[in-house]
Design a protein around this motif. Sequence first.
Motif, PDB file in Angstrom:
ATOM      1  N   ASN A  91       0.990  -1.167   0.053  1.00  0.00           N
ATOM      2  CA  ASN A  91      -0.065   0.025  -0.037  1.00  0.00           C
ATOM      3  C   ASN A  91       0.839   1.404   0.095  1.00  0.00           C
ATOM      4  O   ASN A  91       0.497   2.174  -0.679  1.00  0.00           O
ATOM      5  CB  ASN A  91      -0.963   0.035   1.195  1.00  0.00           C
ATOM      6  CG  ASN A  91      -1.882  -1.021   1.130  1.00  0.00           C
ATOM      7  OD1 ASN A  91      -2.310  -1.487   0.059  1.00  0.00           O
ATOM      8  ND2 ASN A  91      -2.437  -1.598   2.343  1.00  0.00           N
ATOM      9  N   MET A  92       1.952   1.261   0.787  1.00  0.00           N
ATOM     10  CA  MET A  92       2.865   2.548   0.732  1.00  0.00           C
ATOM     11  C   MET A  92       3.409   2.771  -0.594  1.00  0.00           C
ATOM     12  O   MET A  92       3.579   3.774  -0.974  1.00  0.00           O
ATOM     13  CB  MET A  92       3.880   2.074   1.736  1.00  0.00           C
ATOM     14  CG  MET A  92       3.455   2.210   3.174  1.00  0.00           C
ATOM     15  SD  MET A  92       4.769   1.914   4.418  1.00  0.00           S
ATOM     16  CE  MET A  92       5.984   3.160   3.951  1.00  0.00           C
ATOM     17  N   LEU A  93       3.846   1.499  -1.366  1.00  0.00           N
ATOM     18  CA  LEU A  93       4.550   1.560  -2.497  1.00  0.00           C
ATOM     19  C   LEU A  93       3.481   2.325  -3.626  1.00  0.00           C
ATOM     20  O   LEU A  93       3.449   3.174  -4.467  1.00  0.00           O
ATOM     21  CB  LEU A  93       4.978   0.321  -3.080  1.00  0.00           C
ATOM     22  CG  LEU A  93       6.117  -0.217  -2.386  1.00  0.00           C
ATOM     23  CD1 LEU A  93       6.566  -1.668  -3.111  1.00  0.00           C
ATOM     24  CD2 LEU A  93       7.415   0.874  -2.810  1.00  0.00           C
ATOM     25  N   ILE A  94       1.967   1.706  -3.577  1.00  0.00           N
ATOM     26  CA  ILE A  94       1.041   2.223  -4.392  1.00  0.00           C
ATOM     27  C   ILE A  94       0.966   3.812  -4.059  1.00  0.00           C
ATOM     28  O   ILE A  94       0.668   4.563  -5.062  1.00  0.00           O
ATOM     29  CB  ILE A  94      -0.113   1.335  -4.144  1.00  0.00           C
ATOM     30  CG1 ILE A  94      -0.001  -0.133  -4.613  1.00  0.00           C
ATOM     31  CG2 ILE A  94      -1.467   2.147  -4.810  1.00  0.00           C
ATOM     32  CD1 ILE A  94      -1.204  -0.981  -4.515  1.00  0.00           C
ATOM     33  N   GLN A  95       0.971   4.228  -2.689  1.00  0.00           N
ATOM     34  CA  GLN A  95       0.491   5.706  -2.459  1.00  0.00           C
ATOM     35  C   GLN A  95       1.693   6.504  -3.016  1.00  0.00           C
ATOM     36  O   GLN A  95       1.501   7.654  -3.433  1.00  0.00           O
ATOM     37  CB  GLN A  95       0.542   5.784  -1.055  1.00  0.00           C
ATOM     38  CG  GLN A  95      -0.733   5.125  -0.450  1.00  0.00           C
ATOM     39  CD  GLN A  95      -2.066   5.811  -0.747  1.00  0.00           C
ATOM     40  OE1 GLN A  95      -1.980   7.092  -1.308  1.00  0.00           O
ATOM     41  NE2 GLN A  95      -3.218   4.929  -0.898  1.00  0.00           N
ATOM     42  N   LYS A  96       2.970   6.034  -2.695  1.00  0.00           N
ATOM     43  CA  LYS A  96       4.227   6.796  -3.463  1.00  0.00           C
ATOM     44  C   LYS A  96       3.948   6.895  -5.006  1.00  0.00           C
ATOM     45  O   LYS A  96       4.269   7.977  -5.385  1.00  0.00           O
ATOM     46  CB  LYS A  96       5.080   6.361  -2.979  1.00  0.00           C
ATOM     47  CG  LYS A  96       5.680   6.219  -1.411  1.00  0.00           C
ATOM     48  CD  LYS A  96       7.061   5.596  -1.165  1.00  0.00           C
ATOM     49  CE  LYS A  96       7.169   5.905   0.222  1.00  0.00           C
ATOM     50  NZ  LYS A  96       8.890   5.334   0.665  1.00  0.00           N
ATOM     51  N   ILE A  97       3.585   5.818  -5.603  1.00  0.00           N
ATOM     52  CA  ILE A  97       3.451   6.008  -7.095  1.00  0.00           C
ATOM     53  C   ILE A  97       2.400   6.846  -7.199  1.00  0.00           C
ATOM     54  O   ILE A  97       2.726   7.792  -8.320  1.00  0.00           O
ATOM     55  CB  ILE A  97       3.398   4.396  -7.617  1.00  0.00           C
ATOM     56  CG1 ILE A  97       4.530   3.646  -7.393  1.00  0.00           C
ATOM     57  CG2 ILE A  97       2.953   4.474  -9.101  1.00  0.00           C
ATOM     58  CD1 ILE A  97       4.368   2.193  -7.784  1.00  0.00           C
ATOM     59  N   LYS A  98       1.475   6.716  -6.578  1.00  0.00           N
ATOM     60  CA  LYS A  98       0.108   7.750  -7.215  1.00  0.00           C
ATOM     61  C   LYS A  98       0.645   9.290  -6.663  1.00  0.00           C
ATOM     62  O   LYS A  98       0.231  10.050  -7.465  1.00  0.00           O
ATOM     63  CB  LYS A  98      -0.905   7.475  -5.926  1.00  0.00           C
ATOM     64  CG  LYS A  98      -1.717   5.968  -6.598  1.00  0.00           C
ATOM     65  CD  LYS A  98      -3.000   5.905  -5.912  1.00  0.00           C
ATOM     66  CE  LYS A  98      -3.644   4.766  -6.102  1.00  0.00           C
ATOM     67  NZ  LYS A  98      -4.972   4.411  -5.401  1.00  0.00           N
ATOM     68  N   GLN A  99       1.490   9.331  -5.789  1.00  0.00           N
ATOM     69  CA  GLN A  99       1.849  10.602  -5.453  1.00  0.00           C
ATOM     70  C   GLN A  99       2.886  11.117  -6.334  1.00  0.00           C
ATOM     71  O   GLN A  99       2.741  12.373  -6.841  1.00  0.00           O
ATOM     72  CB  GLN A  99       2.438  10.579  -4.006  1.00  0.00           C
ATOM     73  CG  GLN A  99       3.047  12.079  -3.477  1.00  0.00           C
ATOM     74  CD  GLN A  99       3.787  12.159  -2.123  1.00  0.00           C
ATOM     75  OE1 GLN A  99       3.683  10.806  -1.660  1.00  0.00           O
ATOM     76  NE2 GLN A  99       4.120  13.045  -1.815  1.00  0.00           N
ATOM     77  N   LYS A 100       3.755  10.469  -6.973  1.00  0.00           N
ATOM     78  CA  LYS A 100       4.681  10.830  -7.913  1.00  0.00           C
ATOM     79  C   LYS A 100       3.842  11.119  -9.193  1.00  0.00           C
ATOM     80  O   LYS A 100       4.295  12.022  -9.884  1.00  0.00           O
ATOM     81  CB  LYS A 100       5.606   9.747  -8.362  1.00  0.00           C
ATOM     82  CG  LYS A 100       6.543   9.316  -7.084  1.00  0.00           C
ATOM     83  CD  LYS A 100       7.553  10.519  -6.802  1.00  0.00           C
ATOM     84  CE  LYS A 100       8.557  10.400  -5.958  1.00  0.00           C
ATOM     85  NZ  LYS A 100       9.613  11.473  -5.746  1.00  0.00           N
ATOM     86  N   LEU A 101       2.955  10.347  -9.567  1.00  0.00           N
ATOM     87  CA  LEU A 101       1.955  10.455 -10.907  1.00  0.00           C
ATOM     88  C   LEU A 101       1.241  11.688 -10.594  1.00  0.00           C
ATOM     89  O   LEU A 101       1.191  12.591 -11.875  1.00  0.00           O
ATOM     90  CB  LEU A 101       1.136   9.168 -11.160  1.00  0.00           C
ATOM     91  CG  LEU A 101       1.891   8.020 -11.501  1.00  0.00           C
ATOM     92  CD1 LEU A 101       0.810   6.929 -11.563  1.00  0.00           C
ATOM     93  CD2 LEU A 101       2.475   8.360 -12.755  1.00  0.00           C
ATOM     94  N   ASN A 102       0.683  12.014  -9.579  1.00  0.00           N
ATOM     95  CA  ASN A 102      -0.005  13.256  -9.415  1.00  0.00           C
ATOM     96  C   ASN A 102       0.784  14.490  -9.384  1.00  0.00           C
ATOM     97  O   ASN A 102       0.514  15.774 -10.076  1.00  0.00           O
ATOM     98  CB  ASN A 102      -0.847  13.356  -7.846  1.00  0.00           C
ATOM     99  CG  ASN A 102      -1.928  12.213  -7.998  1.00  0.00           C
ATOM    100  OD1 ASN A 102      -2.645  11.820  -8.719  1.00  0.00           O
ATOM    101  ND2 ASN A 102      -2.041  11.626  -6.493  1.00  0.00           N
TER     102      ASN A 102
END
Length: 394
Positions: free
Chosen positions: A240-251
Motif C-alpha cells: 500500500n505504501m508503494l502504491i501511495q508513493k507511485i500515485k503521489q509521484k504520478l499526481n
Amino acid sequence: IFKKETTMQHLQMYQNPDRVRNDIMGLMVQRGSLVPKEQYITKDGIYKRLIVLDGTLPAIFQKVVYNIPVKIWLEECYPYQVPLLYVNPTSEMIITPNHSHVDNTGKCFLPYLSNWNPQCDLVGLASEASKVFGQNPPVRTKPKPRNPPPSYNQPYENPPSYGTATNGNPSYNTGGNPYASNPGYPRSNPYPNPNPNPYPNISNKPNYPPSTNTSPYPNEPKRQIPFEDPAEVQSRNIKNMLIQKIKQKLNERNQKSSEEISQLMKDTSTLNEAVEMLNKEKENLLRRRENIEQTITNLNLQIDEISSWVAEHQQTTEEVDLDKMSEPKDVIQLQKLELIAEIQSVEDLQYCLDTALRKSLIDLPTYLKQTRLLSSRLFMRKALLLKICKISDV
C-alpha cells in the motif's frame, strides 16, 4: 447497505435525523469497515432503540496496521450529546490493562470526546481514535495457558476397589481387575462414566457483561475477527505504501505537466496577440506610406507648376499683383483663408489682453469677460475650420 429511504425511517427516534444520517454516511465513506445497526439497549431499566456502528478502526503501531474492533453508540440527542465509543475485543483479545484512554469495560475516554461540541462529527472521532490507538493499542492477544486444563470426560482408569479381607477388615486393591476377586459385586463398573459434556453449551449464547460493568449498554456477542499474520500485514502495508508513493509521484508529474501546458497556452495566446498587433501596425505603416507617396506626387506637381510659371514670367517686366497671386480658387478655399486669418487675429487679441492685465491697464473682471468671449469665438472658428478641412480632404 445503509439506504436513505430505510435510514430516515429508522432514525425517527433521533432529534436531528438528517444530521445523524449525514454523519453516518460520511463515516462509511471514510471508514467502510464500520457498519450501522439498529439495536435495542437498556439504560436505567428503560429500553431504547439506538443506532450502533460496529466494525474496526485501523491503527498503525510500529509501522504495522492493526484493526481494532470498536462500537460507536449514538444517543437520541446526537450531536448535542456525546457519542459513546467502546472497544469490543474478540475472544482472542483482551483489553490492555491500565490503558490511559480505555477502562477495563472497553469505554474510551478521548480528548476529542471531552471537547465534543455540535460541530464535531464521527469522521473526526474515528480519526482521533485511530491516532490514539496507534500510540498505545487498547487490545492485545489473549495469552494461552501453559498447562492444558484437566479433562473431566474420561473415566477413572483404576478406581479403588473395596473388598473383604480374611480377618474381616476391608482390603484396598490398587491394580489389576478389582472386581475379579470379589464375586459379590457386579462386573460392571461401580463408577458410572461422567457426563461426556457435563457443562451446558454456551457457544451460541451472548457473553453478558459482569455485574461490575459500568457501561450503560450491555456487551453484545463477540464478533469473530480472523487473526492476521504480522508478516502478511506488513507485506500488505508495504504494498500500500508503494502504491501511495507511485500515485503521489504520478499526481506530482501530472500537476507539473498541467502547469507547463497552462504556461505554454498563455505564451501561445501572448504570441498570437503580438502577431495581431504587428499585422495592424504593418497595415498602418502601409497606409501611411501610400499617403506619403500621394503627398510627394502632389508636391512634385505643384513644383512643376511653380517652375513653369516662373519660367513664363521670368522675362516679363510687368508688375506682379501679389493679391491676385494669393487669391483662392473656390469658395471653400476663401472661407478657409478667412477663418485662418480670424483665428490668428483672435489669438493676437488674447495676447494683448494678457499684456494689458499684466501691466494693470485693465481690471480683472474686464479681462475675464473679454477672455471668455474671445475663447468662445476662437473655439467656434477652429471647429468650423476642422469641418471644412475634413470635407475638402486636406
